[in-house]
Design a protein around this motif. Structure first.
Motif, short mmCIF file in Angstrom:
data_model
loop_
_atom_site.label_atom_id
_atom_site.label_comp_id
_atom_site.label_asym_id
_atom_site.label_seq_id
_atom_site.Cartn_x
_atom_site.Cartn_y
_atom_site.Cartn_z
N VAL A 27 0.82 -1.22 0.00
CA VAL A 27 0.00 0.00 0.00
C VAL A 27 0.85 1.27 0.00
O VAL A 27 0.39 2.32 -0.44
N SER A 28 2.07 1.18 0.46
CA SER A 28 2.91 2.38 0.63
C SER A 28 3.08 3.21 -0.64
O SER A 28 2.98 4.45 -0.58
N PRO A 29 3.32 2.62 -1.81
CA PRO A 29 3.45 3.46 -3.02
C PRO A 29 2.16 4.23 -3.35
O PRO A 29 2.21 5.37 -3.79
N GLU A 30 1.01 3.61 -3.11
CA GLU A 30 -0.27 4.29 -3.37
C GLU A 30 -0.45 5.46 -2.41
O GLU A 30 -0.86 6.55 -2.80
N TRP A 31 -0.14 5.23 -1.13
CA TRP A 31 -0.21 6.30 -0.13
C TRP A 31 0.76 7.42 -0.53
O TRP A 31 0.39 8.60 -0.50
N ALA A 32 1.98 7.05 -0.90
CA ALA A 32 2.99 8.05 -1.25
C ALA A 32 2.57 8.88 -2.45
O ALA A 32 2.79 10.10 -2.49
N ALA A 33 1.94 8.25 -3.43
CA ALA A 33 1.49 8.98 -4.61
C ALA A 33 0.42 10.00 -4.25
O ALA A 33 0.46 11.16 -4.69
N LEU A 34 -0.55 9.60 -3.43
CA LEU A 34 -1.60 10.54 -3.03
C LEU A 34 -1.04 11.64 -2.15
O LEU A 34 -1.35 12.82 -2.33
N GLN A 35 -0.20 11.26 -1.20
CA GLN A 35 0.43 12.24 -0.31
C GLN A 35 1.22 13.27 -1.11
O GLN A 35 1.09 14.48 -0.90
N THR A 36 2.00 12.80 -2.06
CA THR A 36 2.82 13.70 -2.89
C THR A 36 1.93 14.60 -3.73
O THR A 36 2.21 15.80 -3.87
N SER A 37 0.84 14.07 -4.25
CA SER A 37 -0.08 14.85 -5.06
C SER A 37 -0.74 15.96 -4.24
O SER A 37 -0.79 17.12 -4.66
N ILE A 38 -1.26 15.60 -3.07
CA ILE A 38 -1.94 16.59 -2.23
C ILE A 38 -0.97 17.67 -1.77
O ILE A 38 -1.26 18.87 -1.88
N VAL A 39 0.19 17.27 -1.28
CA VAL A 39 1.17 18.26 -0.81
C VAL A 39 1.66 19.10 -1.99
O VAL A 39 1.81 20.32 -1.87
N GLY A 40 1.86 18.48 -3.14
CA GLY A 40 2.29 19.23 -4.32
C GLY A 40 1.26 20.26 -4.75
O GLY A 40 1.60 21.41 -5.04
N ASP A 41 -0.01 19.87 -4.76
CA ASP A 41 -1.07 20.80 -5.15
C ASP A 41 -1.25 21.91 -4.12
O ASP A 41 -1.53 23.06 -4.47
N PHE A 42 -1.10 21.57 -2.85
CA PHE A 42 -1.24 22.56 -1.78
C PHE A 42 -0.02 23.48 -1.75
O PHE A 42 -0.14 24.66 -1.47
N GLY A 43 1.14 22.90 -2.03
CA GLY A 43 2.41 23.63 -1.98
C GLY A 43 3.24 23.17 -0.80
O GLY A 43 2.77 23.18 0.33
N ARG A 44 4.46 22.75 -1.09
CA ARG A 44 5.33 22.23 -0.03
C ARG A 44 5.62 23.27 1.04
O ARG A 44 5.66 22.96 2.23
N THR A 45 5.84 24.50 0.63
CA THR A 45 6.12 25.56 1.61
C THR A 45 4.90 25.80 2.49
O THR A 45 5.02 25.90 3.71
N ARG A 46 3.72 25.86 1.87
CA ARG A 46 2.49 26.04 2.65
C ARG A 46 2.27 24.85 3.58
O ARG A 46 1.82 25.01 4.72
N TRP A 47 2.57 23.62 3.11
CA TRP A 47 2.41 22.42 3.92
C TRP A 47 3.30 22.47 5.15
O TRP A 47 2.86 22.20 6.27
N ARG A 48 4.58 22.83 4.96
CA ARG A 48 5.49 22.93 6.10
C ARG A 48 5.02 24.00 7.08
O ARG A 48 5.08 23.81 8.29
N ALA A 49 4.54 25.11 6.56
CA ALA A 49 4.02 26.17 7.44
C ALA A 49 2.78 25.69 8.19
O ALA A 49 2.63 25.97 9.39
N LEU A 50 1.91 24.99 7.50
CA LEU A 50 0.71 24.47 8.15
C LEU A 50 1.08 23.48 9.26
O LEU A 50 0.50 23.51 10.35
N LEU A 51 2.04 22.62 9.01
CA LEU A 51 2.49 21.68 10.04
C LEU A 51 2.98 22.42 11.29
O LEU A 51 2.65 22.03 12.41
N ARG A 52 3.77 23.47 11.07
CA ARG A 52 4.25 24.27 12.21
C ARG A 52 3.08 24.89 12.97
O ARG A 52 3.04 24.87 14.19
N GLU A 53 2.13 25.42 12.24
CA GLU A 53 0.97 26.06 12.86
C GLU A 53 0.10 25.04 13.59
O GLU A 53 -0.41 25.32 14.68
N LEU A 54 -0.08 23.87 13.00
CA LEU A 54 -0.87 22.82 13.67
C LEU A 54 -0.20 22.40 14.97
O LEU A 54 -0.88 22.19 15.99
N GLN A 55 1.12 22.26 14.96
CA GLN A 55 1.83 21.90 16.19
C GLN A 55 1.64 22.99 17.24
O GLN A 55 1.41 22.69 18.41
#
Length: 148
Positions: free
Chosen positions: A106-134
């Protein structure tokens, strides 16, 4: 003086986002026999092999009773095995060979979706969101412990 309550509700907003994300992950992972929640549990088990179930539950911010319920279908599929410890609090869980194989599949399927969502959202925005969520997580106990 009236007090303005910030809206929308933090909890309702996160639950809505969680339901939307969960549906997307569930749809992609289901052909491998996983739900998003089950894959999260398997991931926590991999991070804490042979450690007490309480540690796995803490990793997931889940109570042990909920974790036991999540483990039951994984055990029926032969993907995990719980083992007794000194007492009920010391029970441990491990992935079986079949569980490792299922995770690897299952890992490659999860990785593909994860990469797609983070890519569409933006890696910089994702890292910022993670910091804010923490940061948000860190204030919740203080807020929750304040008198109503």
């Amino acid at each position: 003086m009236s007090r303005v309550v910030p809206k929308p509700c933090v909890c309702a907003t996160f639950r809505r986002a969680s339901r939307i994300l969960t549906r997307a992950y569930d749809a992609r992972l289901s052909k491998y026999g996983f739900s998003a929640s089950e894959l999260a549990v398997v991931g926590a088990i991999l991070r804490h092999p042979g450690e007490p179930l309480a540690r796995v539950a803490d990793d997931l911010a889940m109570d042990r009773t909920s974790l036991y319920r999540m483990l039951a279908p994984l055990e029926r599929r032969g993907w995990v095995r719980t083992e007794g410890g000194r007492d009920a609090r010391a029970r441990t869980v491990r992935l079986t060979a079949a569980g490792v194989k299922a995770h690897d599949e299952v890992s490659p399927e999860w990785a593909a979706l994860q990469t797609s969502i983070v890519g569409d959202f933006g890696r910089t925005r994702w890292r910022a969101l993670l910091r804010e969520l923490q940061a948000l997580i860190e204030v919740v106990p203080e807020v929750a412990s304040e008198p109503g």
